[in-house]
Design an enzyme around this catalytic site. Sequence first.
Site, PDB file in Angstrom:
ATOM      1  N   HIS A  35      -6.727   1.836  -3.560  1.00 37.17           N
ATOM      2  CA  HIS A  35      -6.985   1.857  -5.249  1.00 37.17           C
ATOM      3  C   HIS A  35      -8.042   2.523  -5.795  1.00 37.17           C
ATOM      4  CE1 HIS A  35      -3.395  -1.108  -5.993  1.00 37.17           C
ATOM      5  NE2 HIS A  35      -3.654  -1.590  -4.797  1.00 37.17           N
ATOM      6  N   THR A  36      -8.397   3.465  -5.004  1.00 34.91           N
ATOM      7  CA  THR A  36      -9.651   4.240  -5.241  1.00 34.91           C
ATOM      8  C   THR A  36      -8.985   5.700  -6.093  1.00 34.91           C
ATOM      9  OG1 THR A  36      -9.641   5.338  -3.360  1.00 34.91           O
ATOM     10  CG2 THR A  36     -11.169   3.472  -3.498  1.00 34.91           C
ATOM     11  N   LEU A 125       4.073   2.368   3.490  1.00 37.54           N
ATOM     12  CA  LEU A 125       3.597   3.672   4.408  1.00 37.54           C
ATOM     13  C   LEU A 125       4.114   4.700   3.469  1.00 37.54           C
ATOM     14  CD1 LEU A 125       4.611   2.663   8.094  1.00 37.54           C
ATOM     15  CD2 LEU A 125       2.355   2.867   6.837  1.00 37.54           C
ATOM     16  N   SER A 126       4.447   4.711   2.184  1.00 37.00           N
ATOM     17  CA  SER A 126       4.733   5.728   1.389  1.00 37.00           C
ATOM     18  C   SER A 126       6.051   6.363   1.339  1.00 37.00           C
ATOM     19  CB  SER A 126       3.698   6.792   1.400  1.00 37.00           C
ATOM     20  OG  SER A 126       2.405   6.183   0.890  1.00 37.00           O
ATOM     21  N   SER A 127       7.218   5.711   1.602  1.00 38.29           N
ATOM     22  CA  SER A 127       8.404   6.267   1.642  1.00 38.29           C
ATOM     23  C   SER A 127       8.506   6.991   0.295  1.00 38.29           C
ATOM     24  CB  SER A 127       9.369   5.071   1.813  1.00 38.29           C
ATOM     25  OG  SER A 127       9.365   4.010   0.913  1.00 38.29           O
ATOM     26  N   SER A 128       8.285   6.271  -0.956  1.00 40.90           N
ATOM     27  CA  SER A 128       8.462   7.121  -2.265  1.00 40.90           C
ATOM     28  C   SER A 128       7.682   8.351  -2.289  1.00 40.90           C
ATOM     29  CB  SER A 128       8.121   6.298  -3.378  1.00 40.90           C
ATOM     30  OG  SER A 128       6.852   5.500  -3.305  1.00 40.90           O
ATOM     31  N   ASP A 172      -1.031   9.294  -2.126  1.00 38.44           N
ATOM     32  CA  ASP A 172       0.162   9.147  -1.100  1.00 38.44           C
ATOM     33  C   ASP A 172       0.841  10.585  -1.191  1.00 38.44           C
ATOM     34  OD1 ASP A 172      -0.424   6.590  -0.918  1.00 38.44           O
ATOM     35  OD2 ASP A 172       1.317   5.799  -2.002  1.00 38.44           O
ATOM     36  N   TYR A 221       0.759  -3.906  -9.282  1.00 37.40           N
ATOM     37  CA  TYR A 221      -0.134  -2.412  -9.050  1.00 37.40           C
ATOM     38  C   TYR A 221      -0.503  -1.975 -10.567  1.00 37.40           C
ATOM     39  CZ  TYR A 221      -1.051   2.111  -7.416  1.00 37.40           C
ATOM     40  OH  TYR A 221      -1.420   3.313  -6.926  1.00 37.40           O
TER      41      TYR A 221
END
Length: 381
Positions: A35-36, A125-128, A172, A221
Amino acid sequence: MMLADRLNAGFAAAYAAAPAITVRAPGRVNLIGEHTDYNDGFAMPIAIGQETQVAFTPQVGAPLQVAALDFADSDAFDPAAPDRATAGDWRNYVRGVVDELVRAGVSVPGGQMAIAGSIARGTGLSSSASLEVAVARSLLQAAGLDWRAIDIALLGQRAECDFVGVRCGNLDQIASACTQAGHALLIDCRSLDLRQIAMPDDARVMIVQSGVVRGLLDGEYNTRRRECEAAAAIMGVAALRDADAAMLAAARGRMDDVTHARARHVISDNRLTLEAAEALAAGDLVTAGVLMRESHRTQAQDFGITVPATDRLADILNAAIGPQGGARQTGGGFGGAVVGLMRADQVDTVREAVLASYRTPAGEAPMISIEAPCHGAQVLA
C-alpha cells in the site's frame, strides 16, 4: 494441460482457427512495500511463473470478440466505444484497457481474442494486472505499435482505477510489465525509476495461499487509500512518501487513531523497502528477513489488512525459516497469500512445517509454490 496448449485449444474451439498473436504477462509477488504505491512510495516485487496468456487475431472493422476460457464465458463489443459491463465483471478489465488505448489515440482493431491464466483470482498475485498488461500488449502488437513497458503498465493502472473502479497504485502493472528474470524490482512509484536487483543465487521465494479469497473492489482497499490521503493532507504533504516519523509525531494531535496508524504503516514500509533492497543486493537474507517480519507486523497492527489465517501462516513460516530470511502477508490484504524468503536448502523443511501446521478455512492443505523471478510481459508469437 499446459497453459499455452489450453489457450490454443480454447481459441480453436471458439473461432475454428489459430491465433495470429500470442502474448504472456506474469503475475507478481511483492516481497515488501505494501500500500505504498498509491502513496508515491517504494515497493519491491518479483514477477512469478503464474501468468496470463492472450491469443489474438485482428480484424479491422469487426467487433472485438473475447473468449474468457477460465470463466467459460465470452464478450463482444465495439472496440471504438467500449461501455461498462456489470460492476465486478471480468469484462470491465478488458474493456477498460481498450478504452484507455482509444483515449491514447490508438486505433484498436476488432477481431478474435482468447484469454487463459494460471493465476488463481483473489490470491494476491495480481491476476487483474497481468490480464490488463497482456491484453494491452496484444492489441498494441496488432496495431503495429511498440510502446515502452512502463507506458503499458501505467495504461493498465488507469484502466483499473478509472474503468473498473479499484483505485490501485502502479506496483502490480509495473511488476507485470517491467521485471527482468532473476531480479527483484525496486520501484520508485513517484519518479518511476526502476532498479533491477539480482536475487542471491541461494535465495528462494515461497508463496503460500491462505485459502481466504479477497476482493479489492468490495473490500476496504479504496477506504485505505482515502485514509492515507487524509493523513497526508493533515501533515500538509502531497503524499505519505513525503512524510517521516517526526512529522507524524508532530501531527498526532490532529489525527484520529485510525488515520495515524495508517500513516505510520506507510511511512515505516517505505523505509523498510529501501533497506530491504540494499540487503537483498548485498545477499543479506538475515536483514531482509527482519525487515519483512516488521512489515507484516505493521500491516497487521497499523494498517489492519491481515486476517487470522495470514497471521497464522506468517508465524509458521517465520518460525520454520528462522533468522535466515522472513515472511509476511503480500498483496492488497484481507486474505490472499503469504510470501517467504529463505535459503534454497530450507525449502523442504519450511514446506513440511506449513503442511503439518496449517489448513485453509475449507480444511484443505494450502497451495504452495516456489518461485524464481521471471521476465515481464512478452510477445510469444
